[in-house]
Each structure stands twice: as C-alpha cells, then as structure tokens.
Design a protein around this motif. Structure first.
Motif: not given
Lengths: 498, 317
Positions: B15, B19, B172, B175, B179, B256, B266-268, B271-272
């Motif tokens: 990511e 990011l 959160i 998420a 994950y 993302g 990916t989950v992260l 979110i980004i």
C-alpha cells in the motif's frame, strides 16, 4: 511436369527444452491432397503452424513457389495463398453467412459503408461454384455445423488460396456431411488448389487423399502414395517404436479386489454407457485419441460435470457424486489436464495451492486456518515429491511446469485419496520431470493407491499401466491386460478399425 | 543508514504507493487551504470516510471473488429506513437496528442466490436490485423522512470516544474483522482462490456457489451498518440516503488496489482508497472549487487508479 508448390526442408522446432520437430521435410504438389498422419504430439499441427507463420522461429527453411519464405505471421502466409482452417470454427455466429465470409475484407461503397449487395452477390457466386445451397443472408447460428464449416472454407477461398490446410475438418460432421465435404475438396483439387488434410480417421484418409505423410515424435517416418497404403501399414507407421526406458514398470502386482466401479455412465457432451472396474492398487490406463472422451468421462466421475445416468460404487457401496466436493469427500482426487485453467491458482503461494482441498483438515476453532499445520503438511509434500522451490510462500506461477505439476499432485495426495485420477499428468513438462512423475505414480500404486492414468502418449500408458481401457467417440472400445499390450491393437481400438 | 532501511521497509508494503499519494494530496491541500488540518475538519472528513469505507469493505469481498454489487447505495437506504420505521413504531432501538441489518442482509441473500445458484450476471442482478431496494424504500416512506428516531441512538451515533467519532471506531472494528476474515479464515482463503481461478477452486472441492453467496450477504450487511449509522448522523432516515454510494464503495476498493478481476486486494488499501476520495472531496470544497468540477475530478481519479492497476498488471506479466 508436376511441380512442388511448397518444399519444407529440415524443419526443426523447440519449445523450451522440448523438441517438437526434428529435421522434418514436407513437399506439397500443386492440386494434391496430402494427409499428415500421426499420433497426438507427433508434430502435425506444429509443422503447419511453422508453414502458416504462427511460429516464426524455427530451424531449417522452406520455399513457396520456388522462393525461400519466412513468414512472420498468418497474415504473411495468407498473402502468399496459404490458408489454414482450424478445428474449432473461427466464425461469428451472430453475423450472416456473407458477413462472415467477408469479415475483415468487407467491400465498401463509395461513401465508405459496407457494400452489402456486392458482398451477398459475391458470396453467392462462391457458394454456387461449390454446388452448395446456402442463402448468404442467413444468420450463421441458424445453420447446421456442417454448413458453418463450409462457410469457413468459402471464407478461406475468397482470397484465392493456393494451399488450404484443414485440421481435422470432419471431427464434428456426420458421415453424410463428410461426403459433402469430400465433394468440395475434390472440386478444389480440380481447380488446382492443394490441400493438407490432418485427420486420425483412416477410412477418410484412404478415401480422399493422394498421399500420406506420416510423422512420429516430431520426425518424418514415411511418405507413401495412398493407393499403396492400407490401414495396417498406416497404423504400424504411426506407432512403430520401442517403449522408452522412461517408464519403468512396478514390481508389486496390483490387488484383485474391486475398489471402484462405474456402471453405465452417460453424460454430456458425448459419454455413452461407460462401465469399468478399478482394483485396489491398480494403475488403470486410459488410451485414445484427443477428443475420445476420456477427460469427459473423468469429469463425470469427479462431479465436475453432472452425469445423466449411471452409478458409481466404492467398495460395493453406492456413491452419490453431484459436485467435486462430494468426490473429494469420497476420497477421489483429480489432477486435471489443463494445469493453468483447472488446477492451479497462479497468484497464490505453493502452500495455499497445496492445501486448497483440505481446508477441513487444517481447521482451527471451526472457521480459522491452522497455518502451522498448513506449513507442516506443505513442507512434507515438498520433501516427498522433491518440489524445487526456495520457499513454500513462493507464488506457484514462478515455478517450472514440472514443479507446478508436483504441487498439483501434492494437493491431490493431501486429501489422502483412495483413487487418484491423473489426466495427462506429464503434458508440457520436460523429460526429466516426466520420469520423476512416473516414478512417483509407480511408488503410490505400490503403496496401495488405485490410479487412473489418462495419456495420449501410448508409450506412457503402456509403460505404466497394469491394464488399459481404450476409448473412442465417448465409448470404451477396448480392454487390454498387461500381457496383451500391443501398440497396434490399442491404436486399432482407438481409431476403431476392426 | 537507519532511515534508509525504514524507507526500504515502507517501499515493500503493497500500500506504500497509495499511502504516499494520500500524504501528498493532504500536503497540497494544506498548503492551499490550511483550514484542512484543523481538528474540526479532520473530524468531519474521518467521519465521512468511515461511512464509505464500511460499505466499501462489504463490496470488497464481492469484488475479490470477481463479482460486483451495484445495490450498495439502495441497501444503505433500506437498512436505515427499516431501522427508522421500527424506532418510529416504538420498537426497542437495539431490535430496530437488528431488523435493519436483517432487511439489508436479506437483499444480499437474494443477490447472492441469483448470482451463484441461478447464474445471472452479477452486474444485472445488482443493477435490478439497486432499483428494487430503492423502490422499496420509497414504498415504505412515501418519500418522507422518518424522523422519530430514538434520542439515545442519535447521541450514540453522533458521539465520539476520546475525540474519535463513533462511526470511525466502528469502521476500525469492521476493518479488523475484515482483515481477520480475509487472512485468517477458510472463507477468506476461498474468496481469494475463487477470484484467482474459479474453476480450479471448484475442482479442488470447494463449494464455490456457497462462498459467493456468502460474500453478497456480507456485502449487504456492511452496507446496512453504514445505512444505520447515517440515520444517527442525520437524526432521521432519508429515502435518498446512499444514492450513488455504490460507486464510492467500488471506487474506494479500486483506488486501494483491489483488482476488479478478483483475487487480489487488501483491507488497508481499501481504507486508504476511501480516505483519498474523502480527502480530495473535502479539499475541493475548502479550496472553493465549484461543485461541478468536484464531480469531474472524482471521476478522473477513479480512471487514473484503474490505469495504474492495468499498468501494474502488465509489468508483472
């Protein structure tokens, strides 16, 4: 004086380390129908793909009408009048006959639109020339397959070709339609067009061709005038070779008790009333030509495709298999023929591929994966099958074909099966890996696993199997015990010559 | 030396590129409109992002199998309206929320059944469901907002914990759950496998239809959570809630780095991706860009993200 239209000299072609063609010669005379005959993998298609520019890299050279050619693509070959008609139809079913014939070379009006009138008129001319009765305005999908095949031929004819290559053109035709096709082939021949006819069907070869060129293992075996040939001769030319030492046969004999029985199974696309028994610890080979229905039968057994009728029995008890998950539960593992499409998930790691069928065994707290156990199992199979990889976390796409195949084998063995179905397990892997796969198969059978081995390479089935079943057009047409193995007899059953 | 190794580590994250993009965008906006970095503004942006991300995480699982869900926005409205109506009728607030979730999940169940077991294309099923669910909302509300909402529920939804909005905390939690589902459970492994090669997964003995159906239920369930949070946010259930949000949810996934072909994401990253969209939207407002241009810019960003994805795939092949 008869002249050679094409002369191919010492054509050699490699795929990676695998030699597909070695010093192959081929002449094609004007107005001649030549048959390329050979087993699966003999190199017929490869040779034609060299001629038509599909494979621009090869050794040796060929001339077309006296001058040396090196085609970079099918377009170049087409320009010189070499056209190939593929086994599968390459037409758009939603368009009309005329639109298909002129696809890519549509005549235009002054304003730049498609000149439908001209297209229909010209298509009609070709159709009449061949003595056919097809309305060029009909939508293709409404016509029978045989007619569509004729359209494919006409499509090749509009550019005035000198050579037509037909790759198994009769495979989807009825005998009446085949006759119709032959009439047209003779007409084309009269007009001076040469035809290369690829077929396994010996009756057809005897009827329509002038000359037969036999290939075996990527080399020339013989060129013989059809009038001097007969079935027996052609079969022996196709298979005549020694069993290679690649396939060492097992030492322990198979069990005698019946483990699995298939009774009267029929199903799509063409399996008719197939029955056989598989013994404990037996390696049962399935021979036949490509398209004989071996893979299709296995898919019915494994639940990959739903059967219409018939029953399966494991240890005398009836098995109900509706989908692959049921087969896995019953202890039937299947290693598919098309590794990339049906067996591996390329982006995933070796570990994740290998444990794909045993999620229930590596379960923790009902829904979680026990990664420790996954690792233990994976590294066990990496050792046992000597899979060469820096790590089990490596994406499987980074492995060689042979090592990928071993991972797939490991995935199947991980379910601890009673029956292992191997569909062309050595296709596309190099000779070394092949020998290794065979060693593993033999070892597994010695340990008591029952194995079904499909292979289109006769030496492979004959080398490894305890018993061989032969299939032809969806039916089992022959059974041979190990002491009756005979290449010619097996090939006879496969092409169904009595 | 040490700094270098940290940078190197950063670079190895999947990511890291997006990011970095997010940080750059925030920097640019702060320079032009310093108000962006104020606590109050960040609070609002975070809250807005959380709604999209929660819904996005739902459609995320569907996209990972190679599917799509266009009914997200309508499910958001339906879950909100069912919850609101229940509260209006005096049902216990917790039960009202439960009913809202059930209503949403039911839509997912129908979507999943039609896609997996009947075999209709996901695009068409969920396109139709987008209209049906929205229609159901209008039938229930006749177009009026449902505004007799339990005050305790409003206070909870609009509240915060240690300065963090409730909806962000819920995001959160979801998420983290996502994950875990994706990386630690059998279900998650199978979702990725189906996206990677559905036929191979089926032939491995995985019940592919069941897994796909489950992703649609999860998708609708997460969208419903967003819908219920929005009821608290506006102190009423609106029949127009979530309109067009399916696109934001899908865009968050794509920006993302989730592949629309399935199999990777990916989950992260999601979110980004959601944060990038929220930040830009907010930044455009702060920089006083016209509303018309805002929509234009959002579309551009989605296309750029998709191009980057294609280039990435081409290079790796």
């Amino acid at each position: 004086m008869e002249t050679n239209l094409v002369e191919m000299k010492k054509i050699t072609k490699h795929f990676g380390g695998v030699k597909a063609l070695t010093d192959v010669d081929l002449d094609i005379k004007r107005g001649e129908i030549v048959c390329l005959l050979g087993e699966n993998g003999a190199g017929k298609s490869t040779l034609m793909k060299v001629l038509t520019g599909v494979y621009p890299e090869y050794g040796g050279e060929f001339t077309m009408e006296g001058s040396v050619k090196h085609y970079k693509g099918t377009h170049d070959a087409g320009h010189d009048g070499i056209k190939m008609i593929f086994q599968e139809l390459n037409l758009c079913p939603n368009l009309t006959v005329a639109e298909n014939i002129y696809l890519g070379s549509e005549p235009k009006t002054k304003a730049g639109f498609i000149n439908h009138k001209l297209m229909i008129k010209e298509s009609g001319k070709f159709i009449n020339q061949l003595g056919l009765d097809i309305d060029p305005r009909h939508t293709l999908s409404n016509l029978p397959i045989a007619t569509q095949q004729m359209v494919e031929i006409i499509k090749a004819l509009i550019s005035n070709p000198k050579i037509l290559i037909m790759d198994e053109p009769t495979s989807s035709l009825s005998s009446k339609e085949i006759e119709q096709l032959f009439v047209i082939m003779r007409k084309l021949k009269e007009n001076g067009i040469s035809i290369v006819f690829i077929s396994h069907k010996l009756e057809e070869v005897m009827e329509i061709t002038d000359r037969v060129v036999v290939l075996r293992d990527g080399t020339n075996i013989k060129s013989i005038d059809t009038k001097d040939a007969n079935h027996d001769l052609l079969i022996s030319l196709m298979v005549g070779r020694e069993l290679s030492s690649l396939y060492t046969h097992r030492t322990t004999p198979p069990g005698t008790e019946v483990l699995f029985e298939v009774k009267g199974v029929s199903g799509p696309p063409m399996i008719k009333d197939a029955s056989f028994k598989l013994h404990k610890g037996e390696i049962l080979g399935f021979a036949g030509l490509v398209g004989a229905g071996r893979t299709e039968l296995m898919k019915l057994i494994y639940g990959g495709v739903k059967k219409n009728s018939g029953e399966f029995y494991m240890n005398g008890k009836r098995l109900d298999i509706k989908q692959p998950a049921d087969a896995v539960k019953a202890g039937i593992a299947y290693v598919p023929e098309n590794r990339k499409e049906e067996a591996v998930i390329l982006e995933m790691s070796i570990k994740n591929n290998l444990t794909m069928s045993i999620h229930d065994k590596v379960k923790r707290l009902g829904i979680f994966l026990d990664k420790g156990q996954e690792k233990t199992i994976t590294s066990g199979y990496i050792d046992q099958l000597s899979i060469k990889t820096p790590s089990m976390f490596q994406a499987i796409k980074n492995l060689s074909g042979g090592n990928q195949q071993k991972v797939v084998l490991g995935k199947s063995l991980a379910i601890e099966p009673n029956i292992l179905i191997l569909d062309e397990p050595t296709r596309g892997i190099d000779v070394g890996a092949k020998a290794e796969v065979h060693r593993i198969i033999t070892e597994l059978a010695d340990e008591g696993l029952s194995i079904i081995l499909i292979s289109s390479e006769l030496p492979e089935v004959m080398g490894s199997s305890d018993r061989i079943l032969v299939m032809h057009e969806g039916s089992i047409t022959g059974e041979f015990n190990r002491d009756e193995f005979d290449q010619e007899e097996i090939m006879r059953a496969a092409v169904k010559v009595c | 030396m040490k700094e270098k190794s940290i940078l190197k580590k950063m670079g190895s994250f999947k990511e890291s590129a997006i990011l970095l993009a997010l940080i750059l965008i925030m920097l640019v906006i702060t320079i032009i409109a310093p108000k962006f970095m104020s606590g109050r503004n960040l609070y609002l942006v975070a809250r807005q992002v959380s709604y999209v991300v929660i819904a996005g995480l739902g459609v995320f699982f569907i996209i990972l199998t190679g599917g799509i869900d266009l009914s997200v926005g309508s499910v958001i409205a339906l879950a909100g309206v069912v919850t609101g109506k229940c509260m209006e009728l005096g049902v216990n607030p917790l039960l009202a929320i439960l009913f809202g979730l059930i209503a949403g999940a039911f839509i997912g169940l129908i979507n999943g059944y039609l896609v997996s077991y009947v075999g209709v294309a996901a695009f068409i099923v969920t396109l139709g469901m987008m209209s049906m669910a929205r229609g159901a909302v209008w039938i229930i509300t006749k177009g009026w907002p449902v505004s007799k909402i339990d005050p305790g529920f409003i206070a909870f939804g609009q509240g915060s914990f240690m300065g963090i909005p409730t909806s962000v905390i819920i995001m959160i939690i979801i998420a983290i759950i996502s994950y875990i589902i994706l990386n630690k459970t059998i279900f998650g492994r199978r979702v990725l496998a189906i996206g990677g090669n559905e036929e191979a997964t089926r032939l491995s003995g995985v019940d592919v239809k069941k897994v796909k159906l489950q992703t649609y239920v999860i998708g609708a369930l997460f969208a419903s959570i967003t819908g219920i949070l929005l009821v608290a946010r506006f102190s009423s259930a609106q029949s127009t809630a979530g309109e067009g949000w399916e696109m934001d949810a899908i865009a968050a996934a794509v920006i993302g780095g989730t592949s629309l072909a399935g199999g990777s994401g990916t989950v992260l990253g999601l979110i980004i991706g959601g944060a990038i969209m929220g930040v830009i939207r907010n930044g455009l407002v702060l920089m006083k860009v016209s509303v018309y241009w805002q929509t234009f810019v959002m579309g551009t960003i989605i296309i750029i993200a998709a191009i980057v994805d294609v280039m990435k795939n081409r290079r790796s092949n």
